[in-house]
Write a protein that holds these residues in place. Structure first.
Motif, PDB file in Angstrom:
ATOM      1  N   ASN A 111       0.831  -1.208   0.000  1.00 32.23           N
ATOM      2  CA  ASN A 111       0.000   0.000   0.000  1.00 32.23           C
ATOM      3  C   ASN A 111       0.866   1.259   0.000  1.00 32.23           C
ATOM      4  OD1 ASN A 111      -2.324  -1.517   0.080  1.00 32.23           O
ATOM      5  ND2 ASN A 111      -2.606  -1.304   2.286  1.00 32.23           N
ATOM      6  N   ALA A 112       0.389   2.303  -0.667  1.00 32.30           N
ATOM      7  CA  ALA A 112       1.104   3.577  -0.684  1.00 32.30           C
ATOM      8  C   ALA A 112       1.119   4.211   0.703  1.00 32.30           C
ATOM      9  CB  ALA A 112       0.469   4.524  -1.695  1.00 32.30           C
ATOM     10  N   VAL A 113       0.070   3.998   1.479  1.00 33.59           N
ATOM     11  CA  VAL A 113      -0.026   4.513   2.842  1.00 33.59           C
ATOM     12  C   VAL A 113      -0.199   3.313   3.771  1.00 33.59           C
ATOM     13  CG1 VAL A 113      -1.325   5.997   4.410  1.00 33.59           C
ATOM     14  CG2 VAL A 113      -1.102   6.640   2.006  1.00 33.59           C
ATOM     15  N   ALA A 114       0.547   3.288   4.863  1.00 32.31           N
ATOM     16  CA  ALA A 114       0.529   2.147   5.785  1.00 32.31           C
ATOM     17  C   ALA A 114      -0.822   1.989   6.465  1.00 32.31           C
ATOM     18  CB  ALA A 114       1.616   2.325   6.842  1.00 32.31           C
ATOM     19  N   GLY A 115      -1.166   0.737   6.781  1.00 31.32           N
ATOM     20  CA  GLY A 115      -2.361   0.427   7.535  1.00 31.32           C
ATOM     21  C   GLY A 115      -3.491  -0.080   6.674  1.00 31.32           C
ATOM     22  N   GLY A 116      -4.589  -0.459   7.342  1.00 35.47           N
ATOM     23  CA  GLY A 116      -5.763  -0.953   6.641  1.00 35.47           C
ATOM     24  C   GLY A 116      -6.485  -2.004   7.457  1.00 35.47           C
ATOM     25  N   PHE A 117      -7.512  -2.617   6.830  1.00 35.61           N
ATOM     26  CA  PHE A 117      -8.332  -3.600   7.539  1.00 35.61           C
ATOM     27  C   PHE A 117      -7.892  -5.019   7.209  1.00 35.61           C
ATOM     28  CE2 PHE A 117     -10.792  -2.619   3.658  1.00 35.61           C
ATOM     29  CZ  PHE A 117     -10.928  -3.882   3.103  1.00 35.61           C
ATOM     30  N   SER A 118      -8.222  -5.925   8.132  1.00 37.75           N
ATOM     31  CA  SER A 118      -8.004  -7.360   7.916  1.00 37.75           C
ATOM     32  C   SER A 118      -9.077  -8.102   8.703  1.00 37.75           C
ATOM     33  CB  SER A 118      -6.604  -7.787   8.379  1.00 37.75           C
ATOM     34  OG  SER A 118      -6.443  -7.576   9.756  1.00 37.75           O
ATOM     35  N   GLU A 119      -9.305  -9.340   8.317  1.00 38.29           N
ATOM     36  CA  GLU A 119     -10.266 -10.166   9.030  1.00 38.29           C
ATOM     37  C   GLU A 119      -9.820 -11.619   9.012  1.00 38.29           C
ATOM     38  OE1 GLU A 119     -11.295  -9.847   4.891  1.00 38.29           O
ATOM     39  OE2 GLU A 119     -11.753  -8.260   6.275  1.00 38.29           O
ATOM     40  N   GLN A 120     -10.319 -12.361   9.980  1.00 34.67           N
ATOM     41  CA  GLN A 120     -10.020 -13.779  10.098  1.00 34.67           C
ATOM     42  C   GLN A 120     -11.321 -14.494  10.458  1.00 34.67           C
ATOM     43  OE1 GLN A 120      -7.509 -14.729  13.430  1.00 34.67           O
ATOM     44  NE2 GLN A 120      -7.048 -16.761  12.646  1.00 34.67           N
ATOM     45  N   LYS A 121     -11.684 -15.501   9.665  1.00 39.38           N
ATOM     46  CA  LYS A 121     -12.889 -16.267   9.938  1.00 39.38           C
ATOM     47  C   LYS A 121     -12.622 -17.209  11.104  1.00 39.38           C
ATOM     48  CE  LYS A 121     -16.474 -18.987   7.735  1.00 39.38           C
ATOM     49  NZ  LYS A 121     -17.055 -19.426   6.460  1.00 39.38           N
ATOM     50  N   LEU A 122     -13.486 -17.170  12.112  1.00 35.84           N
ATOM     51  CA  LEU A 122     -13.336 -18.038  13.279  1.00 35.84           C
ATOM     52  C   LEU A 122     -14.243 -19.257  13.182  1.00 35.84           C
ATOM     53  CD1 LEU A 122     -13.203 -15.227  15.982  1.00 35.84           C
ATOM     54  CD2 LEU A 122     -11.285 -16.384  14.868  1.00 35.84           C
ATOM     55  N   ASP A 123     -15.482 -19.065  12.729  1.00 35.56           N
ATOM     56  CA  ASP A 123     -16.408 -20.155  12.430  1.00 35.56           C
ATOM     57  C   ASP A 123     -17.448 -19.610  11.465  1.00 35.56           C
ATOM     58  OD1 ASP A 123     -18.435 -18.857  13.939  1.00 35.56           O
ATOM     59  OD2 ASP A 123     -18.012 -20.031  15.732  1.00 35.56           O
ATOM     60  N   ASP A 124     -18.544 -20.303  11.273  1.00 33.23           N
ATOM     61  CA  ASP A 124     -19.531 -19.884  10.270  1.00 33.23           C
ATOM     62  C   ASP A 124     -20.152 -18.518  10.538  1.00 33.23           C
ATOM     63  OD1 ASP A 124     -19.103 -22.130   8.781  1.00 33.23           O
ATOM     64  OD2 ASP A 124     -20.832 -23.238   9.590  1.00 33.23           O
ATOM     65  N   THR A 125     -20.246 -18.106  11.790  1.00 32.90           N
ATOM     66  CA  THR A 125     -20.909 -16.837  12.108  1.00 32.90           C
ATOM     67  C   THR A 125     -20.024 -15.839  12.856  1.00 32.90           C
ATOM     68  OG1 THR A 125     -21.784 -17.741  14.167  1.00 32.90           O
ATOM     69  CG2 THR A 125     -23.196 -17.908  12.188  1.00 32.90           C
ATOM     70  N   HIS A 126     -18.756 -16.161  13.067  1.00 34.10           N
ATOM     71  CA  HIS A 126     -17.857 -15.274  13.825  1.00 34.10           C
ATOM     72  C   HIS A 126     -16.592 -14.949  13.018  1.00 34.10           C
ATOM     73  CE1 HIS A 126     -20.327 -16.930  17.077  1.00 34.10           C
ATOM     74  NE2 HIS A 126     -20.029 -15.814  17.726  1.00 34.10           N
ATOM     75  N   PHE A 127     -16.216 -13.680  13.055  1.00 38.72           N
ATOM     76  CA  PHE A 127     -14.979 -13.209  12.442  1.00 38.72           C
ATOM     77  C   PHE A 127     -14.255 -12.322  13.439  1.00 38.72           C
ATOM     78  CE2 PHE A 127     -17.138 -14.390   8.618  1.00 38.72           C
ATOM     79  CZ  PHE A 127     -16.164 -14.551   7.641  1.00 38.72           C
ATOM     80  N   ARG A 128     -12.933 -12.295  13.345  1.00 37.76           N
ATOM     81  CA  ARG A 128     -12.127 -11.287  14.037  1.00 37.76           C
ATOM     82  C   ARG A 128     -11.794 -10.243  12.974  1.00 37.76           C
ATOM     83  NH1 ARG A 128      -8.306 -14.113  16.236  1.00 37.76           N
ATOM     84  NH2 ARG A 128      -9.285 -14.125  18.276  1.00 37.76           N
ATOM     85  N   VAL A 129     -12.171  -8.984  13.222  1.00 34.82           N
ATOM     86  CA  VAL A 129     -11.972  -7.889  12.283  1.00 34.82           C
ATOM     87  C   VAL A 129     -11.061  -6.861  12.943  1.00 34.82           C
ATOM     88  CG1 VAL A 129     -13.135  -6.133  10.892  1.00 34.82           C
ATOM     89  CG2 VAL A 129     -14.302  -8.267  11.394  1.00 34.82           C
ATOM     90  N   SER A 130     -10.157  -6.262  12.170  1.00 35.88           N
ATOM     91  CA  SER A 130      -9.294  -5.226  12.736  1.00 35.88           C
ATOM     92  C   SER A 130      -9.017  -4.140  11.705  1.00 35.88           C
ATOM     93  CB  SER A 130      -7.984  -5.832  13.250  1.00 35.88           C
ATOM     94  OG  SER A 130      -7.237  -6.361  12.188  1.00 35.88           O
ATOM     95  N   PHE A 131      -8.685  -2.971  12.219  1.00 39.40           N
ATOM     96  CA  PHE A 131      -8.236  -1.869  11.367  1.00 39.40           C
ATOM     97  C   PHE A 131      -7.051  -1.225  12.056  1.00 39.40           C
ATOM     98  CE2 PHE A 131      -7.732   2.125   9.343  1.00 39.40           C
ATOM     99  CZ  PHE A 131      -8.051   1.862   8.031  1.00 39.40           C
ATOM    100  N   LYS A 132      -5.955  -1.106  11.302  1.00 34.35           N
ATOM    101  CA  LYS A 132      -4.719  -0.510  11.810  1.00 34.35           C
ATOM    102  C   LYS A 132      -4.489   0.807  11.087  1.00 34.35           C
ATOM    103  CE  LYS A 132       0.180  -1.465  12.377  1.00 34.35           C
ATOM    104  NZ  LYS A 132       1.266  -2.424  12.148  1.00 34.35           N
ATOM    105  N   GLY A 133      -4.380   1.895  11.848  1.00 37.43           N
ATOM    106  CA  GLY A 133      -4.102   3.201  11.270  1.00 37.43           C
ATOM    107  C   GLY A 133      -2.640   3.576  11.442  1.00 37.43           C
ATOM    108  N   ASN A 134      -2.182   4.520  10.639  1.00 40.44           N
ATOM    109  CA  ASN A 134      -0.825   5.027  10.830  1.00 40.44           C
ATOM    110  C   ASN A 134      -0.849   6.145  11.874  1.00 40.44           C
ATOM    111  OD1 ASN A 134      -1.746   7.341   9.474  1.00 40.44           O
ATOM    112  ND2 ASN A 134      -0.685   6.864   7.588  1.00 40.44           N
ATOM    113  N   ASP A 135       0.276   6.808  12.100  1.00 42.83           N
ATOM    114  CA  ASP A 135       0.352   7.816  13.155  1.00 42.83           C
ATOM    115  C   ASP A 135      -0.396   9.105  12.812  1.00 42.83           C
ATOM    116  OD1 ASP A 135       2.446   8.196  11.232  1.00 42.83           O
ATOM    117  OD2 ASP A 135       3.387   9.612  12.591  1.00 42.83           O
ATOM    118  N   LEU A 136      -0.953   9.217  11.613  1.00 41.92           N
ATOM    119  CA  LEU A 136      -1.746  10.387  11.234  1.00 41.92           C
ATOM    120  C   LEU A 136      -3.247  10.102  11.258  1.00 41.92           C
ATOM    121  CD1 LEU A 136       0.436  11.660   8.265  1.00 41.92           C
ATOM    122  CD2 LEU A 136       0.361  12.556  10.599  1.00 41.92           C
TER     123      LEU A 136
END
Length: 177
Positions: free
Chosen positions: A32-57
C-alpha cells in the motif's frame, strides 16, 4: 539537465506526500502507498475477528469508524443482516522521539521550535540547548463479531444492522486515491 532535476524533485515531493496522509479505508497489505488498513479472520460460520490498523496520522475515532464499517461490509458480503460486537478493543502504540538541539550551528541548517523568555527583556529567541520531544500515536482497533440473519436482536446495544451502518458511515469513508 534542468528538466531532469525538476522531474526528480517532483518524484521526491510526490513520494513524501504519500507518506503524510492518514490511512485510507483499504485492505492491510505491504504494498500500500499509505501504511495500515483492515483485515479479518474467519473463526467459524458466524464469527470473524476484524481489525483496522491506522498510521500515526489516523485519529482514533477514524480507526474505530473504519472497523465498524468493515464489520458491516463483511456482514453484508457474507449474506447476513446484522452483526454484534462481541469483543472490541482499541490499542494505542506510542512512539516518543527525543531530538537533541545542542551543538554547533554552522555547516547545516535546522529549524528550532523551542523559545525561552529572557528575564527583564520579555519574549526571547531560540533556545540554544536542550531537546525537542515528538510523540506519535498509532491505533489498532479490533473486534470479534457475530453475524446473523433477519432483524437484529431487540434491545441488544452491541448489535448493528449492517446495511444501516454502511449507509450512515459511507460518507465518512476515505478510500485510496
Amino acid at each position: 539537465m534542468q528538466k531532469l532535476v525538476l522531474a526528480a524533485a517532483m518524484i521526491v515531493i510526490l513520494g513524501l506526500g504519500a507518506c503524510t496522509r492518514a490511512t485510507p479505508y483499504q485492505p492491510l497489505a505491504s504494498g500500500n502507498a499509505v501504511a495500515g488498513g483492515f483485515s479479518e479472520q474467519k473463526l467459524d460460520d458466524t464469527h470473524f475477528r476484524v481489525s483496522f490498523k491506522g498510521n500515526d496520522l489516523t485519529p482514533r475515532p477514524q480507526v474505530e469508524t473504519y472497523l465498524l464499517y468493515r464489520a458491516a461490509e463483511l456482514t453484508a458480503v457474507q449474506g447476513d443482516d446484522w452483526f454484534e460486537m462481541a469483543d472490541k478493543h482499541t490499542h494505542d502504540t506510542t512512539h516518543t522521539y527525543i531530538d537533541p538541539t545542542f551543538g554547533p550551528r554552522w555547516g547545516y541548517w535546522r529549524p528550532e521550535w523551542t523559545w525561552f523568555d529572557e528575564p527583564g527583556f520579555g519574549f526571547g529567541g531560540p533556545y540554544r540547548g536542550g531537546y525537542d520531544v515528538d510523540r506519535e500515536d498509532a491505533y489498532l482497533a479490533s473486534a470479534v463479531i457475530a453475524m446473523g440473519k433477519g432483524p437484529k436482536p431487540a434491545g441488544d446495544t452491541a448489535a448493528f444492522d449492517a446495511r444501516e451502518v454502511l449507509q450512515n458511515l459511507g460518507a465518512k469513508i476515505v478510500r485510496p486515491h
